[in-house]
Design an enzyme around this catalytic site. Structure first.
Site, short mmCIF file in Angstrom:
data_model
loop_
_atom_site.label_atom_id
_atom_site.label_comp_id
_atom_site.label_asym_id
_atom_site.label_seq_id
_atom_site.Cartn_x
_atom_site.Cartn_y
_atom_site.Cartn_z
N CYS A 164 -5.46 -2.06 3.02
CA CYS A 164 -5.28 -1.93 4.47
C CYS A 164 -6.38 -2.67 5.23
CB CYS A 164 -5.22 -0.44 4.83
SG CYS A 164 -4.76 -0.11 6.55
N LYS A 191 -9.66 3.14 -2.64
CA LYS A 191 -10.10 2.65 -1.33
C LYS A 191 -11.41 3.32 -0.91
CE LYS A 191 -8.41 2.00 3.42
NZ LYS A 191 -7.33 2.32 4.38
N GLU A 215 0.83 -1.21 0.00
CA GLU A 215 0.00 0.00 0.00
C GLU A 215 0.86 1.26 0.00
OE1 GLU A 215 -3.28 2.17 2.96
OE2 GLU A 215 -1.96 0.61 3.72
#
Length: 551
Positions: free
Chosen positions: A426, A373, A306
């Protein structure tokens, strides 16, 4: 056992709160990385006795003329449940404080808010669970299921209210043990949580039976405890059969390489070190690890973690060209990378939005696909009540003007020559419904899950181990393999039964090589992921009411 129960039930004042706090805190030993499975018996057994002692010895008068016994008992259960939960969350989440010390000049002052404030807030969920359990409380084995229903429902709420935070659900005491975790294929995380509460609370029933001279030990074992032991054995048996019959098959033609750079979250990760960082990534990615893994020429799928770059990759043609030229024609790179979008606002002026993304690259530096995200981390990637907090000079950990903007919707990643992938960035990988939505984002079921993360904020603490355990459980729920790339670890290739095929440890740099495991038929959980937890809660509540009536 009876004397211990009496000590807990009859305690009061600060002693009672201390018992609740310490009992709750002991539950953290059942979680990763300790995984002392038996430790969860302490908080759950104590919870039963604490709620037993929540009632006043005699009802207090009420203005209506009716006894206020129930309201007083509920209030007492709520209060002691808060102390129990406060201990559990402080012991299980203390490592969040490490993030405040990465940039101590900016955030050290807020350390108590993360280490004490967050657990204090989260403790209201088990407090509610204790009160709900007390509402259906009755002597005997039915109260074990009342606790499972009350705490189980409050855990479901914790996973959904205010964006949700299901980290370290009680079910993870079972979920990080591969045999026992297989039940997640049916009941998911929340079903596993309801079962865990009931199983680990069952020893409290020992105190219900006073010792009788001449009675044998087996005669003193409560029937409820026997049932709990049989359920635990059943979980292990189910898991053993499922793992024995579920052989790991791989797509031999797909060779996966995960690059773990182990870059600290400090001044070294800055735009002026752009070339050094990119060169490090490419050097590690092309590392030879054996006869079958001589470098990028042997790799079909390369995965980087990430937010891999301290700059906007799509705005850096030189970096894109360097990466693109290093990729062989048949190699696909999936990498975390922040990106920007410029839009025209209602005021007619251009607005720049930052997004935390996954991007797919191929030879030549061409960006083929992007996922943004959706589930951002509060205070990490954006600020709730941003206007107020900005005036107070408080900003999020990732210093992006205005914070990140959430993506619009779930999408699958199209990977040339490879199965489609469901992307998770995440902590999106810890939300069962979030993962389910990602898997269902395309016209057909993807071939695997891909999770990129950066746990460098938390150093060498339990946090990264807990994160891996939570993400691994999703493979069992969905019947899909997982490719996980973490900046400082733990990176891994995990099959659809939760078996770790290859991994690289915490704070190590290097690569993880392996074949891509094949997906399996959709497990029962996938047919109703939103209902699994509610059904488990309703089952516990219904069984508690039946026992209360007939036993």
């Amino acid at each position: 056992m009876s004397s211990i129960a009496d000590l807990v039930i009859l305690s009061g004042g600060w002693r009672r709160r201390l018992i609740a706090f310490l009992a709750g805190a002991s539950g953290a030993l059942a979680l990763a990385p300790f995984n002392v499975f038996l430790a969860m018996f302490i908080p759950m057994t104590a919870a039963v006795w604490l709620i037993d002692g929540a009632a006043e010895s005699k009802p207090a008068p009420a203005k209506s003329g009716r006894p206020a016994f129930r309201s007083t008992a509920l209030k007492n259960a709520f209060g002691i449940g808060w102390w129990w939960g406060f201990g559990y969350f402080i012991a299980g989440l203390w490592w969040l404080g490490a993030a405040f010390l990465v940039q101590p000049d900016d955030f050290a002052w807020a350390l108590p808010l993360g280490v004490i404030g967050l657990p204090a807030g989260l403790a209201f969920f088990p407090a509610l669970g204790f009160a709900l359990a007390r509402l259906f409380w009755a002597p005997g084995p039915s109260r074990i299921l009342a606790l499972a229903a009350g705490l189980g429902f409050s855990e479901w709420l914790r996973g959904h209210v205010l964006t949700g935070f299901p980290w370290n659900a009680y079910g993870m005491a079972l979920g990080d043990h591969l045999l026992l975790a297989q039940f997640a294929a049916i009941g998911g995380l929340y079903g596993l949580t309801v079962l865990a509460i009931a199983i680990f609370a069952a020893p409290a029933l020992f105190a219900d039976r006073k010792a009788v001279p001449g009675r044998r030990l087996l005669q003193r074992i409560p029937a409820g405890l026997v049932v709990a032991a049989l359920i635990l054995a059943g979980l292990a048996g189910f898991g053993a059969v499922r793992l024995a019959t579920g052989k790991t098959a791989t797509i031999a033609s797909v060779k996966v390489r995960i690059m773990q750079p182990n870059l600290p979250q400090d001044a070294k990760f800055s735009p002026e070190n752009r070339d050094t960082i990119v060169n490090r990534y490419l050097r590690l990615s092309d590392r030879s690890t054996g006869p079958g893994h001589t470098g990028l020429a042997d790799v079909n799928l390369l995965v980087w973690p990430e937010s891999a770059f301290p700059f906007i990759l799509s705005d850096e043609p030189q970096a894109l060209a360097k990466i693109g030229n290093a990729l062989p024609a048949g190699t696909v790179l999936v990498t975390g990378a922040a990106r920007i979008e410029t839009t025209t606002g209602a005021d007619g002026k251009p607005h720049t939005d930052f997004l935390n993304s996954i991007q797919v690259l191929m030879h030549g530096g061409l960006i083929l696909d992007t996922y943004d995200k959706l589930h951002l981390v509060p205070f990490g990637e954006y600020m709730p009540f941003a206007g107020l907090l900005d005036r107070l000079g408080i900003r999020q950990f990732v210093d992006i003007p205005g914070g990140f903007r959430a993506g619009m919707n779930h999408t699958l990643l199209s990977l040339p020559g490879l199965p489609m992938a469901a992307p998770l960035i995440c902590y999106e990988a810890i939300f069962p419904e979030e993962v389910a939505a990602a898997v269902r984002a395309g016209p057909s079921r993807p071939g695997f899950l891909i999770n990129v993360t950066n746990d460098a904020w938390f150093g060498h603490t339990p946090g990264p181990y807990q994160h891996l355990a939570e993400a691994r459980l999703q493979t069992i729920e969905e019947g899909l393999p997982l490719i996980r790339a973490a900046n400082t670890g733990i990176s891994a290739i995990i099959d659809p039964y939760g078996r770790i095929e290859a991994q690289l440890g915490l704070q190590e740099d290097g690569v993880v090589d392996g074949a891509l495991p094949k997906k399996i038929a959709p497990p029962p959980f996938t047919h109703a992921p939103e209902l699994a937890g509610i059904l488990a809660w309703l089952s516990a509540l219904g069984a508690s009411l039946l026992l209360r009536r007939f036993v």
